[in-house]
Design a protein around this motif. Structure first.
Motif, PDB file in Angstrom:
ATOM      1  N   GLY A   1      -2.445  -1.032  -9.501  1.00 56.84           N
ATOM      2  CA  GLY A   1      -2.092  -1.324  -8.124  1.00 56.84           C
ATOM      3  C   GLY A   1      -1.962  -2.804  -7.828  1.00 56.84           C
TER       4      GLY A   1
ATOM      5  N   GLY B   1       0.816  -1.210   0.000  1.00 59.08           N
ATOM      6  CA  GLY B   1       0.000   0.000   0.000  1.00 59.08           C
ATOM      7  C   GLY B   1       0.846   1.255   0.000  1.00 59.08           C
TER       8      GLY B   1
ATOM      9  N   ALA C   1      -0.911  -3.271  -3.865  1.00 55.65           N
ATOM     10  CA  ALA C   1      -1.926  -2.337  -3.402  1.00 55.65           C
ATOM     11  C   ALA C   1      -2.256  -2.501  -1.930  1.00 55.65           C
TER      12      ALA C   1
ATOM     13  N   THR D   1       1.131   0.806  -5.697  1.00 53.14           N
ATOM     14  CA  THR D   1       0.666   1.266  -4.393  1.00 53.14           C
ATOM     15  C   THR D   1      -0.843   1.149  -4.387  1.00 53.14           C
ATOM     16  N   SER D   2      -1.486   1.580  -3.313  1.00 53.18           N
ATOM     17  CA  SER D   2      -2.949   1.529  -3.269  1.00 53.18           C
ATOM     18  C   SER D   2      -3.521   2.328  -4.446  1.00 53.18           C
TER      19      SER D   2
END
Length: 332
Positions: free
Chosen positions: A149, A109, A161, A128-129
């Motif tokens: 993500g 995340g 994510a 990432t998220s």
């Protein structure tokens, strides 16, 4: 034993803090040759987890827990509060030193923002998220951000994510370490808490562990276990298995015990139950057909062995799995 060092910063989401221990612990519990040492290492300034129900933790490891890692170990960096702030020089130095020693590093995340701030991801792919992908790309234009993500691997760095606390990333690492079969079985055992959905996995019945059949990568008996898996619906005797392996029964049994912890017939039965689980999860085949396809013969025989090795019935197992999938995929 490889170390998984989970570096937690203040405000880490509780589910991202606990997911690595659950995932790697489940893999080890259900596959005896698999072993991980999961360590929670707190960064300077850590006070508590984030969210409405924050809690404090005590651990003997701080940043010094990363100093002893070597190239067989992994650092996981979950999300946290204030991820837009530059990490402290101590955190940057610890992560760069771990990378220099050859450690694998994963970010979950918003933890990717902290890893990105070290410069280690420049020129690499990362995730990432989803709601933060555009911001990560804007802040770090040298990083190729995956807009979906999803789990991204750009060795030795991994990022995701953070779905379900980063379990997807942990399963990806387990796949790299021990193969797809172990990761699939780990995912099943991790989520299907059949007896008591609210129970802690560590307190689960050991019966579930008994149904796992696992051949270590590179094992000399792997060709024979693959042949067994391909011929489950046929009657297989100990002599049949020994003949395929080109070994006497005594030597075959010794090899199986050394490589899998099971006798050949125990391994065969557990493989049949695992196949039955897969068919219950992914097909509408009735129990009668599943009994035939797995070589267990009759529904009564399937129910008997399934109950003995998993602690539940085929029908209850199928219902629990379908309920889990429905709840997981239901729109929010």
């Amino acid at each position: 034993m490889p170390v998984i060092a989970v570096l937690v910063l203040d405000g880490v989401p509780g589910h991202q803090l606990t997911a690595p221990g659950l995932a790697f612990g489940t893999a080890a519990r259900h596959h005896p040759p698999v072993a991980y040492d999961v360590r929670i290492c707190t960064a300077p300034g850590f006070e508590a987890t984030g969210g409405l129900a924050s809690f404090r933790i005590e651990t003997p490891w701080g940043l010094d827990g990363l100093a002893s890692l070597d190239d067989s170990d992994t650092v996981l960096l979950p999300g946290h509060d204030h991820f837009r702030d530059d990490p402290s020089p101590e955190i940057v130095a610890a992560l760069r030193a771990a990378a220099a020693r050859g450690c694998r590093i994963g970010a979950i995340g918003t933890g990717t923002f902290t890893l990105a701030a070290t410069g280690l991801l420049d020129g690499r792919r990362a995730a990432t998220s989803r709601r933060n992908t555009a911001e990560l790309a804007r802040r770090h234009p040298l990083i190729h951000v995956d807009p979906e993500g999803s789990v991204v691997a750009d060795e030795p760095f991994h990022s995701a994510a953070g779905v379900l606390g980063g379990v997807d990333l942990c399963l990806d690492l387990i796949t790299l370490d021990h193969g797809m079969a172990v990761a699939i079985e780990t995912e099943r055992q991790l989520f299907l808490q059949l007896h008591d959905p609210s129970a802690d996995l560590a307190g689960h019945s050991t019966a579930n562990a008994a149904c796992s059949a696992y051949t270590p990568p590179g094992s000399n008996i792997a060709p024979t276990t693959r042949w067994m898996e391909a011929n489950l619906r046929h009657p297989l005797t100990l002599d049949d298995i020994a003949a395929h392996a080109g070994l006497g029964v005594r030597n075959l049994t010794r090899r199986f015990r050394a490589e899998t912890g099971l006798t050949p017939l125990q391994y065969l039965l557990r493989t049949r139950i695992q196949r039955a689980q897969w068919l219950l999860e992914r097909t509408e085949d009735p129990v009668e057909r599943i009994a035939t396809l797995t070589g267990l013969g009759t529904p009564a025989n399937l129910r008997h062995h399934f109950q003995r090795l998993t602690g539940t019935t085929p029908t209850t197992y199928r219902t629990a799995f379908r309920t889990f999938v429905s709840n997981l995929t239901e729109p929010t």
